[in-house]
Structures are given as structure tokens and as C-alpha cells.
Design a protein around this motif. Sequence first.
Motif, PDB file in Angstrom:
ATOM      1  N   HIS A  46       0.835  -1.208   0.000  1.00 39.16           N
ATOM      2  CA  HIS A  46       0.000   0.000   0.000  1.00 39.16           C
ATOM      3  C   HIS A  46       0.866   1.254   0.000  1.00 39.16           C
ATOM      4  O   HIS A  46       0.536   2.253   0.646  1.00 39.16           O
ATOM      5  CB  HIS A  46      -0.977  -0.032   1.184  1.00 39.16           C
ATOM      6  CG  HIS A  46      -1.897  -1.211   1.096  1.00 39.16           C
ATOM      7  ND1 HIS A  46      -3.166  -1.135   0.582  1.00 39.16           N
ATOM      8  CD2 HIS A  46      -1.675  -2.516   1.383  1.00 39.16           C
ATOM      9  CE1 HIS A  46      -3.711  -2.351   0.586  1.00 39.16           C
ATOM     10  NE2 HIS A  46      -2.825  -3.202   1.071  1.00 39.16           N
ATOM     11  N   HIS A  50      -1.671   3.411  -5.209  1.00 40.62           N
ATOM     12  CA  HIS A  50      -1.889   1.960  -5.172  1.00 40.62           C
ATOM     13  C   HIS A  50      -3.373   1.635  -5.110  1.00 40.62           C
ATOM     14  O   HIS A  50      -4.207   2.511  -4.868  1.00 40.62           O
ATOM     15  CB  HIS A  50      -1.170   1.348  -3.961  1.00 40.62           C
ATOM     16  CG  HIS A  50      -1.812   1.710  -2.669  1.00 40.62           C
ATOM     17  ND1 HIS A  50      -1.552   2.893  -2.016  1.00 40.62           N
ATOM     18  CD2 HIS A  50      -2.745   1.071  -1.912  1.00 40.62           C
ATOM     19  CE1 HIS A  50      -2.276   2.958  -0.920  1.00 40.62           C
ATOM     20  NE2 HIS A  50      -3.018   1.868  -0.831  1.00 40.62           N
ATOM     21  N   ASP A  52      -6.340  -1.018  -3.401  1.00 45.59           N
ATOM     22  CA  ASP A  52      -6.670  -1.985  -2.352  1.00 45.59           C
ATOM     23  C   ASP A  52      -7.561  -3.075  -2.947  1.00 45.59           C
ATOM     24  O   ASP A  52      -8.596  -2.769  -3.556  1.00 45.59           O
ATOM     25  CB  ASP A  52      -7.498  -1.323  -1.239  1.00 45.59           C
ATOM     26  CG  ASP A  52      -6.719  -0.279  -0.453  1.00 45.59           C
ATOM     27  OD1 ASP A  52      -5.516  -0.115  -0.676  1.00 45.59           O
ATOM     28  OD2 ASP A  52      -7.365   0.361   0.405  1.00 45.59           O
TER      29      ASP A  52
HETATM   30 ZN   LIG Z   1      -4.368   0.831   0.565  1.00 43.84          ZN
END
Ligand SMILES: [Zn+2]
Length: 214
Positions: A46, A50, A52
Motif C-alpha cells: 500500500h 496503489h 486496495d
Molecule cells: Zn491501501
Amino acid sequence: MAIIDLTHRLDANTSIYPGDPPFSFSQCTTIEKEGYSVRNLALGTHTGTHVDAPAHFVKDGPTIDQIPLKQFSGKAVVVDVTGRQPRDRICWEDVQPQLSAHDLRNAVIRFHTGWPVHWSTAEYMHHPFLDGLVAEELLKAGVKRIGIDALSPDETEGTDESFSIHHTILGAGGLIVENLCALDQIPKGAMISFPALSLAGGDGSPVRAYAWTS
Ligand SMILES: [Zn+2]
């Protein structure tokens, strides 16, 4: 075709989420000695701009390598939430009027806070954040993919530690892109792409995010 880069450059000054691994990028071999240059790259999943994956918050949820590549592209819809104070809460009432004019099918909603001006400084941690209801309403509207030009759509190390946006979006199998930049430069009608590395079992991945028009 116009392309706008929405990605922070990764270097020693990269803003890191509190407690995440440090970024390092060191020389292993050199052209002078071995005849070729190789570097060792170490970073958290992260770090920098980026995405998730659901597995970031959902036990046994889809990992980044399980997300179909087409999920990393969509129509760019930018919501202007600039001019906020540090740790301001962005509510659904601030967001909804800006979405009514858009067809939200295949949309990736981008929240433009303007916080990239604080990148690499302590102030970057004190970003505005989204009220939990925003994610719930977006899901109702069929939007599962969001992004923000700040460290997180949830408050970072503040009084609200519910991570409600992460839980709602990732819990629905959606995606969250963080640490974007240059969202004010996305032209009308642009597409956005943020292809992730296919990290086996990964909870997220650094990306090169960009907007483009054909
Ligand atoms: Zn993240």
C-alpha cells in the motif's frame, strides 16, 4: 490520444501510511562493476499510488491477482471536494449533487481533495475523509470502485477509526485507489486505468494510474 499521469513518483520522500513498511530502492549491481544495473525494491503493498483489493479488509476476500484486468479501467467521474480544512468530514450531501449529471455505469469515482500539495510532509496525514454514508450511497447507485488523492478515504489516525469506507467498498468486492494526484487535470469524458501487479495472494498493489481520452 491524451494521457494524464495520476501517479506519485516513488522515492525516499514517499508518504507512508503510519506503521506500513518503509520504501527502499538500493543498488545491487552497477554497470561499472558487473556490467549491468539491478536494484532491490522493497515496499509495502500500500505504498505510493496503489489499489486496495477486498482481501485488504475482508478475510478470504478476493486478492489482487484474482481481480479481472478489466476492473482496473472505467469511466472517470471526478468529485470536487477541494478547499477543505484538515480532517474535514466529506458528507453525502456534498457529493450527491455532483453525481446527478453522470451516468454511473462503469464509473470509477475520484474524490479530488487537493491534498497532493502536502505529499511528503506531515500535513499529508491530516487529509479530509469521507463519511461512511458516502460509500453506502455509492453502492446503492451501483458504484463499487472509488479513488482519492489522499492517503485514505477514511480518517488516518484520528478519532474515527471505523474504516467504514474500506469495510463497505471492499466488503462489496469493490476497489479503492489511494494516493492519486493530478485529478484536476482529467479531461471531461476521460477513461481511467490503474492496472495492478498480479501479486499472488496480494491485498493490494502499487499501480501506475492514468486518465486517457481516445
Ligand atoms: Zn491501501
